[in-house]
Scaffold this motif. Structure first.
Motif, PDB file in Angstrom:
ATOM      1  N   ALA A  12       0.828  -1.204   0.000  1.00 42.23           N
ATOM      2  CA  ALA A  12       0.000   0.000   0.000  1.00 42.23           C
ATOM      3  C   ALA A  12       0.859   1.248   0.000  1.00 42.23           C
ATOM      4  CB  ALA A  12      -0.930  -0.004   1.213  1.00 42.23           C
ATOM      5  N   ALA A  13       1.896   1.209   0.804  1.00 37.12           N
ATOM      6  CA  ALA A  13       2.774   2.377   0.882  1.00 37.12           C
ATOM      7  C   ALA A  13       3.485   2.611  -0.428  1.00 37.12           C
ATOM      8  CB  ALA A  13       3.787   2.185   2.005  1.00 37.12           C
ATOM      9  N   LEU A  14       3.958   1.523  -1.071  1.00 36.75           N
ATOM     10  CA  LEU A  14       4.660   1.664  -2.321  1.00 36.75           C
ATOM     11  C   LEU A  14       3.735   2.184  -3.400  1.00 36.75           C
ATOM     12  CD1 LEU A  14       7.204   1.243  -3.961  1.00 36.75           C
ATOM     13  CD2 LEU A  14       6.530  -1.143  -4.344  1.00 36.75           C
ATOM     14  N   ALA A  15       2.491   1.684  -3.422  1.00 39.63           N
ATOM     15  CA  ALA A  15       1.529   2.160  -4.412  1.00 39.63           C
ATOM     16  C   ALA A  15       1.238   3.635  -4.217  1.00 39.63           C
ATOM     17  CB  ALA A  15       0.230   1.349  -4.318  1.00 39.63           C
ATOM     18  N   ALA A  16       1.092   4.037  -2.950  1.00 39.96           N
ATOM     19  CA  ALA A  16       0.830   5.454  -2.677  1.00 39.96           C
ATOM     20  C   ALA A  16       1.999   6.308  -3.102  1.00 39.96           C
ATOM     21  CB  ALA A  16       0.546   5.646  -1.191  1.00 39.96           C
ATOM     22  N   ALA A  17       3.218   5.815  -2.876  1.00 37.64           N
ATOM     23  CA  ALA A  17       4.398   6.594  -3.221  1.00 37.64           C
ATOM     24  C   ALA A  17       4.499   6.772  -4.726  1.00 37.64           C
ATOM     25  CB  ALA A  17       5.651   5.904  -2.686  1.00 37.64           C
ATOM     26  N   VAL A  18       4.164   5.705  -5.496  1.00 34.62           N
ATOM     27  CA  VAL A  18       4.243   5.792  -6.948  1.00 34.62           C
ATOM     28  C   VAL A  18       3.156   6.687  -7.502  1.00 34.62           C
ATOM     29  CG1 VAL A  18       4.042   4.445  -9.055  1.00 34.62           C
ATOM     30  CG2 VAL A  18       5.357   3.546  -7.135  1.00 34.62           C
ATOM     31  N   ALA A  19       1.938   6.591  -6.903  1.00 38.41           N
ATOM     32  CA  ALA A  19       0.797   7.347  -7.428  1.00 38.41           C
ATOM     33  C   ALA A  19       0.851   8.812  -7.075  1.00 38.41           C
ATOM     34  CB  ALA A  19      -0.510   6.739  -6.907  1.00 38.41           C
ATOM     35  N   ALA A  20       1.497   9.148  -5.974  1.00 35.15           N
ATOM     36  CA  ALA A  20       1.478  10.539  -5.499  1.00 35.15           C
ATOM     37  C   ALA A  20       2.237  11.429  -6.460  1.00 35.15           C
ATOM     38  CB  ALA A  20       2.095  10.626  -4.106  1.00 35.15           C
ATOM     39  N   SER A  21       1.662  12.570  -6.786  1.00 35.66           N
ATOM     40  CA  SER A  21       2.349  13.557  -7.627  1.00 35.66           C
ATOM     41  C   SER A  21       3.147  14.477  -6.757  1.00 35.66           C
ATOM     42  CB  SER A  21       1.323  14.354  -8.434  1.00 35.66           C
ATOM     43  OG  SER A  21       0.423  14.983  -7.573  1.00 35.66           O
ATOM     44  N   PRO A  22       4.286  15.000  -7.236  1.00 35.89           N
ATOM     45  CA  PRO A  22       5.108  15.876  -6.395  1.00 35.89           C
ATOM     46  C   PRO A  22       4.395  17.162  -6.077  1.00 35.89           C
ATOM     47  CG  PRO A  22       5.929  15.835  -8.662  1.00 35.89           C
ATOM     48  CD  PRO A  22       4.865  14.781  -8.571  1.00 35.89           C
ATOM     49  N   ALA A  23       4.578  17.662  -4.846  1.00 30.17           N
ATOM     50  CA  ALA A  23       3.937  18.905  -4.431  1.00 30.17           C
ATOM     51  C   ALA A  23       4.629  20.080  -5.090  1.00 30.17           C
ATOM     52  CB  ALA A  23       3.998  19.042  -2.917  1.00 30.17           C
ATOM     53  N   ARG A  55       7.463  10.410  14.982  1.00 34.28           N
ATOM     54  CA  ARG A  55       7.425  11.443  16.014  1.00 34.28           C
ATOM     55  C   ARG A  55       7.482  12.842  15.393  1.00 34.28           C
ATOM     56  NH1 ARG A  55      11.228   9.672  18.708  1.00 34.28           N
ATOM     57  NH2 ARG A  55      12.918  11.130  18.326  1.00 34.28           N
ATOM     58  N   ASN A  56       8.312  13.018  14.382  1.00 34.86           N
ATOM     59  CA  ASN A  56       8.382  14.311  13.704  1.00 34.86           C
ATOM     60  C   ASN A  56       7.041  14.669  13.065  1.00 34.86           C
ATOM     61  OD1 ASN A  56      11.079  14.678  14.359  1.00 34.86           O
ATOM     62  ND2 ASN A  56      11.836  13.774  12.463  1.00 34.86           N
ATOM     63  N   ALA A  57       6.408  13.676  12.465  1.00 40.48           N
ATOM     64  CA  ALA A  57       5.110  13.919  11.840  1.00 40.48           C
ATOM     65  C   ALA A  57       4.055  14.279  12.878  1.00 40.48           C
ATOM     66  CB  ALA A  57       4.678  12.688  11.038  1.00 40.48           C
ATOM     67  N   GLU A  58       4.070  13.556  14.003  1.00 44.97           N
ATOM     68  CA  GLU A  58       3.068  13.836  15.035  1.00 44.97           C
ATOM     69  C   GLU A  58       3.305  15.197  15.674  1.00 44.97           C
ATOM     70  OE1 GLU A  58       0.458  11.218  17.956  1.00 44.97           O
ATOM     71  OE2 GLU A  58       2.604  10.903  18.209  1.00 44.97           O
ATOM     72  N   GLU A  59       4.570  15.564  15.858  1.00 44.90           N
ATOM     73  CA  GLU A  59       4.876  16.880  16.404  1.00 44.90           C
ATOM     74  C   GLU A  59       4.328  17.976  15.494  1.00 44.90           C
ATOM     75  OE1 GLU A  59       8.828  19.643  17.274  1.00 44.90           O
ATOM     76  OE2 GLU A  59       9.012  17.464  17.247  1.00 44.90           O
ATOM     77  N   ARG A 185       2.188  17.076   5.810  1.00 46.04           N
ATOM     78  CA  ARG A 185       2.159  16.251   4.587  1.00 46.04           C
ATOM     79  C   ARG A 185       3.573  15.826   4.190  1.00 46.04           C
ATOM     80  NH1 ARG A 185      -1.760  15.937   0.951  1.00 46.04           N
ATOM     81  NH2 ARG A 185      -0.266  16.245  -0.752  1.00 46.04           N
ATOM     82  N   SER A 186       4.514  16.770   4.300  1.00 45.52           N
ATOM     83  CA  SER A 186       5.893  16.470   3.945  1.00 45.52           C
ATOM     84  C   SER A 186       6.483  15.399   4.856  1.00 45.52           C
ATOM     85  CB  SER A 186       6.725  17.756   4.017  1.00 45.52           C
ATOM     86  OG  SER A 186       8.095  17.491   3.824  1.00 45.52           O
ATOM     87  N   ARG A 187       6.211  15.505   6.157  1.00 44.69           N
ATOM     88  CA  ARG A 187       6.780  14.550   7.108  1.00 44.69           C
ATOM     89  C   ARG A 187       6.107  13.182   7.009  1.00 44.69           C
ATOM     90  NH1 ARG A 187       8.482  18.025  12.509  1.00 44.69           N
ATOM     91  NH2 ARG A 187       9.790  19.502  11.371  1.00 44.69           N
ATOM     92  N   LEU A 188       4.801  13.182   6.749  1.00 44.04           N
ATOM     93  CA  LEU A 188       4.135  11.906   6.545  1.00 44.04           C
ATOM     94  C   LEU A 188       4.609  11.246   5.249  1.00 44.04           C
ATOM     95  CD1 LEU A 188       0.489  12.688   7.685  1.00 44.04           C
ATOM     96  CD2 LEU A 188       2.153  11.229   8.829  1.00 44.04           C
ATOM     97  N   LYS A 189       4.940  12.062   4.279  1.00 41.85           N
ATOM     98  CA  LYS A 189       5.475  11.526   3.026  1.00 41.85           C
ATOM     99  C   LYS A 189       6.800  10.813   3.286  1.00 41.85           C
ATOM    100  CE  LYS A 189       5.603  11.078  -1.485  1.00 41.85           C
ATOM    101  NZ  LYS A 189       4.586  10.269  -2.200  1.00 41.85           N
TER     102      LYS A 189
END
Length: 380
Positions: A12-23, A55-59, A185-189
């Protein structure tokens, strides 16, 4: 974590990474995620890196939540001030009309001064003295009109200034919220990318090591005697626990406050809201503003706060266990109190008396498993 689930997570993570367009980058764009550095070879190193990313993402998410809460308050303040400005301007207009009538009366010789002369020159001086209160009322009325107009002008100016300041702050908060949203979004990415880079075997090894570390930390805490006491909750605390139990199995989504999804502080704040007590929205504010209690004095309903910056929070339910919304990809679950590095605990209802007797609501069989369901991408 089973191999099947781990593989699903990785896929799932790999599919999301491939499908996501760059911000698209903006001049005042999001704070970049901390560079992960070269991938460590050991499972312990991988786990530390992944936990740091989480932790960085949650912060960043909790900072966003704080800004969102302040923006909500400022928006309500702007709405209230706008209404008050409208009322003040209406009062000012009424005062101006009264002042205009006063000016016309003076011009036409109907002022209190002309009335005073008429009474003074009356044929019957005794009656003039009896009518002196008419003069006083006329003078008081004139003075009141002037005072009311002056006060209305000043009040309208003050409210208008407050309204402008509140609107300026509202715009600043909206811009900050946008930047913080992009940072989350950047940190979750970064988490997503790392998960996509790991094999199913690595994910399974990470899960096993994490469970082992938590078990050891819990054993150490138990051996210290910090969890030896058994205390019933207050009535409100019992209601907060009951609410949290009802949310078990619901997905973690950053910024969410229910009723179908939660982040960590969204769960704890809503649990206590359901119990009839409003508490701060974010984990940092819960830690800062609520009374602290030692771990040895915990009772169900207390909040356990984690990490040096108070970036995670869970709800204590007794027996050394908490209910928490752990992180993206997980669901609300029951965990050992030592599931994260402890900072301390706070009590939302310090003045409430404990119940004479208490029984924890029945937990579902899978309450502690909290199965991972894959990376949960942030809302756009």
């Amino acid at each position: 974590m089973s191999g099947r689930v781990a593989r699903a997570l990785c896929t799932a993570a790999l599919a999301a990474a491939v499908a996501a367009s760059p911000a698209v980058a903006e001049p005042s764009g999001p704070e970049p995620a901390p560079a992960p550095g070269p991938a460590p070879r050991s499972v312990a190193g991988l786990l530390k890196q992944l936990q740091t990313l989480y932790r960085n993402a949650e912060e960043a998410g909790e900072l966003y939540n704080g800004t969102e809460e302040e923006l909500r308050k400022r928006t309500a303040e702007v709405r209230k001030l706008r209404g008050e400005v409208t009322e003040a301007r209406a009062a000012l207009e009424s005062g101006r009309r009264d002042a205009g009538r006063l000016a016309r009366d003076q011009y036409q010789g109907r002022t209190d001064f002309s009335l005073y002369l008429r009474l003074l020159l009356a044929d019957d001086p005794a009656r003039a003295l009896e009518q002196s209160h008419v003069i006083e009322r006329a003078q008081a009325g004139r003075s009141a009109v002037v005072d009311r107009l002056t006060g209305a002008e000043r009040h309208a100016e003050v409210l208008a200034a407050k309204s402008r300041a509140a609107q300026d702050r509202q715009r600043e908060l909206a811009a900050l919220r946008k930047k913080q949203h992009d940072t989350v979004r950047s940190r979750l990415k970064a988490v997503e990318v790392m998960l996509a880079s790991l094999s199913a075997e690595q994910l399974a090894a990470l899960s096993a090591l994490e469970e082992k570390n938590i078990g050891e930390a819990q054993d150490t805490l138990t051996a210290s005697g910090a969890l030896s006491s058994v205390r019933p909750p207050s009535e409100e605390g019992g209601k907060a626990v009951a609410y949290a139990v009802e949310q078990l199995g619901k997905p973690y989504v950053w910024g969410a406050e229910g009723p179908e999804t939660y982040d960590c502080s969204g769960l704890t704040s809503q649990a206590w809201s359901a119990a009839g007590r409003d508490i701060p929205r974010t984990s940092q504010e819960q830690w800062r503003r609520l009374p602290k209690v030692p771990l040895g004095s915990l009772r169900p309903g207390d909040l356990v706060v984690y990490f040096p910056k108070a970036t995670h929070v869970a709800l204590y339910i007794g027996d050394g266990l908490v209910i928490q919304a752990p992180r993206p990809g997980a669901t609300v679950k029951v965990s050992p109190l030592a599931s994260n590095p402890l900072l301390g605990a706070v009590r939302p209802d310090p003045g409430s008396q404990p119940l004479a007797a208490y029984t924890l609501p029945e937990l579902p069989e899978d309450a502690t498993s909290g199965p991972d369901t894959g990376y949960d991408a942030p809302d756009t």
